[in-house]
Design a protein around this motif. Structure first.
Motif, PDB file in Angstrom:
ATOM      1  N   ARG A  21     -41.011 -25.640  18.093  1.00  0.00           N
ATOM      2  CA  ARG A  21     -40.711 -25.582  16.659  1.00  0.00           C
ATOM      3  C   ARG A  21     -41.162 -24.226  16.136  1.00  0.00           C
ATOM      4  O   ARG A  21     -42.307 -23.826  16.379  1.00  0.00           O
TER       5      ARG A  21
ATOM      6  N   ARG B  28     -36.400 -19.274  18.484  1.00  0.00           N
ATOM      7  CA  ARG B  28     -36.541 -20.485  19.287  1.00  0.00           C
ATOM      8  C   ARG B  28     -35.638 -20.408  20.520  1.00  0.00           C
ATOM      9  O   ARG B  28     -36.057 -20.728  21.629  1.00  0.00           O
TER      10      ARG B  28
ATOM     11  N   ARG C  41     -45.542 -30.349  23.034  1.00  0.00           N
ATOM     12  CA  ARG C  41     -44.791 -29.603  22.012  1.00  0.00           C
ATOM     13  C   ARG C  41     -45.533 -28.341  21.570  1.00  0.00           C
ATOM     14  O   ARG C  41     -46.756 -28.372  21.408  1.00  0.00           O
TER      15      ARG C  41
ATOM     16  N   THR D  76     -45.720 -25.242  18.570  1.00  0.00           N
ATOM     17  CA  THR D  76     -45.316 -24.818  17.230  1.00  0.00           C
ATOM     18  C   THR D  76     -45.744 -23.376  17.049  1.00  0.00           C
ATOM     19  O   THR D  76     -46.856 -23.009  17.432  1.00  0.00           O
TER      20      THR D  76
END
Ligand code: FES
Ligand code: FES
Lengths: 439, 155
Positions: free
Chosen positions: A245, A229, A215, A217
């Motif tokens: 994110r 995004r 992931r 961020t």
């Protein structure tokens, strides 16, 4: 009257933290084990990158990694897209040349990104960036409309005459007929100068990558996290949305300039997965000047057709703008003509035709929507044109507007696509205007 | 690396810093007092204004080492617990801020003005703010806030 309802001054919830120094702007955030980035930028408006030698810089104190456009290209990173295209009047799509986050073969404006230096501290990253040696093959710059139009210097080899698009709207025959029947035609030429939005908070970002989950961020100074995004994930870095994110903390002003997805966001996010450390970057004001999307910058010729009593019959307008060397997004090239068109329709119900709206790409910073995105320019144009008509033809400027207003039906809903709007400067307000505002 | 010591918001602090560290860097990065902002690299915006020995100064334009032994107050040092300083309250009441980025500098600057001139005219306020830039408000409500804050402080 209730204590919290209509007509009561409401205290803003955010003021308490802003007034006590407890705001939470991007540069206020620090992550454990964070590294710092400095971006090496072009001092030239237009130059070939013959060679970028990072060897010396790589061994400078504190340096963790240095990446160039070649590294990103080798990794299959895409270009920054224009998310809202427009077609030429002949139906062909607009030119949308590549916009690599880090320049690959050449730089196209002062401030164009060449390399990212990641180090333990910001000062170390900056010191090391000074050790990168770049062999520039300096090319001619095209720094204004005439130079861009001439097309002798091509900013993108595959965009002839540097023309991004050539667009038109309206009813040409009906407008020409209205002008043919007119007693008076008044014209005006206006230039809206290029400007730099200059929010007080410079752009900044912090990227993180969690290798156990895959992931990413990104904390970033943005007005528009969802679109970033989408654009960055789907078009630039190929990261699925559920693995990306975007956090928009407090934002220190944007005025439109922080709507767009910027190269640094993609570079930082991509690089976080390379160095496995959070990376923080904060622009200096000097960088804001050359890399934030600029606004306005266009030239307009407009004509108003009137009958002998001052009744408006038609409006024609020709517009040329400079959209900068690299595509901005989401709305760079399209937003202004579209917003302008919308507002233009709202403000006039007459025969109107816009034969040309042609942005060109000079070797300037990117360009995009700024404070009003076309509407202030449109208002300025219409009010100046009507005032000039009043002056040239001997009408009272308020009465000319009043007459236009009174003769009108509201603009039909279908014509504006939005709520019906009354026309022409709301005469009551015009009469109440403060002394000193001349029409 | 030189060691520096000073008092910040009433607390003694001491640290080893690189000689080139700016006061604003020391406040933000070492002490975590991020209420003081950096808006430019040319000493023009005033987002970084703090008080050093009672005088307003641009903390981006001073080395941390130059504040050796000094008494420094930042925006974080004004409120008394939940109770805002009257100048902060005046900004809140008069909508003297929007994005809030220029605000700490504005408030710290304003406080230096009123300690030198307890009853400034509107013109004097506007002239005093020459070194503080705001891109959101158009200044009008900042000026109103400062006049109201000055009034509240006169009691
Ligand atoms: S940061 Fe702009 S004057 Fe100090
Ligand atoms: S409130 Fe945004 S810069 Fe002043």
């Amino acid at each position: 009257m209730s204590e919290t309802g209509i007509g009561v001054a409401i205290k803003r919830v955010e003021d308490l933290r802003f007034l006590t120094g407890n705001g939470h702007y991007t540069d206020d955030i620090n992550q454990p084990d964070q590294s710092h980035a400095w971006i090496l930028r072009s001092p030239h408006a237009h130059a070939k990158l013959n060679a970028v030698d990072t060897t010396k810089a790589e061994s400078a104190p504190g340096v963790i990694a240095i990446f160039t456009g070649v590294d990103m290209a080798a990794d299959g990173v895409g270009g920054l897209p224009c998310g809202w295209q427009i077609h030429n009047k002949d139906g062909s799509p607009m030119a949308e040349p590549g916009h690599p986050p880090l320049a690959v073969d050449k730089v196209r404006h002062v401030g164009d990104q060449i390399a990212i230096v990641i180090a333990e501290t910001r000062d170390q990253a900056r010191d090391a960036a000074e050790l990168i040696s770049v062999d520039y093959g300096i090319l001619d710059a095209a720094i204004n409309m005439d130079a861009a139009l001439a097309g002798t210097t091509l900013v993108h080899d595959d965009v002839p005459n540097n023309r991004c698009f050539d667009w038109e709207i309206g009813d040409k025959d009906a407008t020409d007929a209205a002008f043919g029947n007119a007693d008076h035609v008044v014209s005006i030429d206006l230039a809206n100068n290029r400007l730099i939005p200059n929010a007080m908070e410079p752009r900044a970002a912090i990227s993180e990558f969690d290798r156990t989950t895959g992931r990413y961020t990104l904390y970033t100074t943005t007005q528009n996290p969802h679109v970033i995004r989408l654009l960055m994930g789907a078009f630039v870095l190929n990261i699925p949305e559920h693995k990306l994110r975007i956090v928009a903390p407090d934002v220190g002003g944007g005025f439109g300039s922080k709507i767009f997805h910027y190269a640094e966001e993609a570079i930082l996010t991509w690089a976080a997965a390379k160095v496995h450390r959070p990376i923080k970057w904060t622009a200096e004001r000097s960088e804001s000047f050359v890399t934030d999307a600029h606004g306005r910058d266009h030239e307009t010729h407009a004509e108003l057709a009137l009958d002998k009593d001052g009744k408006f019959l038609g409006l024609r307008r020709r517009d040329q703008g400079q959209c900068g060397a690299l595509t901005s997004q989401p709305s760079a090239r399209a937003s202004r003509p579209i917003s302008t068109r919308h507002f233009w329709r709202v403000c006039t119900r007459h025969r109107r035709f816009m034969p040309k709206c042609r942005p060109y790409s000079p070797t300037l910073s990117r360009w995009d929507a700024y404070r009003g995105a076309g509407r202030p320019e449109c208002t300025y144009l219409l009010e100046r044109l009507v005032s000039k008509a009043a002056r040239d033809l001997g009408f009272d400027p308020v009465e000319l507007r009043q007459k236009e207003h009174d003769s009108g039906r509201p603009v039909p809903l279908s014509d504006t696509g939005r709520a019906p709007v009354r026309l022409w400067g709301f005469p009551g307000d015009i009469r109440k205007r403060p002394k000193g505002i001349r029409l | 690396m030189p060691t520096i010591s000073m008092t910040v918001n009433g607390k003694s602090v001491s640290a080893e810093v690189e000689a080139r560290t700016l006061l604003v860097q020391y406040l933000r990065e070492s002490l975590g007092l991020t209420g003081t902002h950096v808006g430019c690299d040319t000493s023009q915006c005033g987002a970084c204004v703090v008080h050093v020995n009672g005088e307003s100064l641009k903390s981006c334009t001073m080395l941390a080492a130059q504040a050796e032994g000094a008494d420094v107050t930042t925006i974080e040092g004004l409120a008394n617990g939940d109770e805002l300083h009257p100048m902060q309250e005046a900004f809140r009441e008069n909508h003297g801020l929007q994005c809030g980025f220029c605000t700490p500098g504005m408030v710290m600057s304003a406080l230096d003005l009123v300690q030198k001139n307890a009853d400034p005219s509107e013109r004097e306020v506007r002239e005093w703010l020459e070194g503080n830039l705001c891109r959101c408000t158009g200044y009008h409500n900042i000026v109103k806030s400062i006049l109201a804050g000055a009034k509240a402080l006169r009691g």
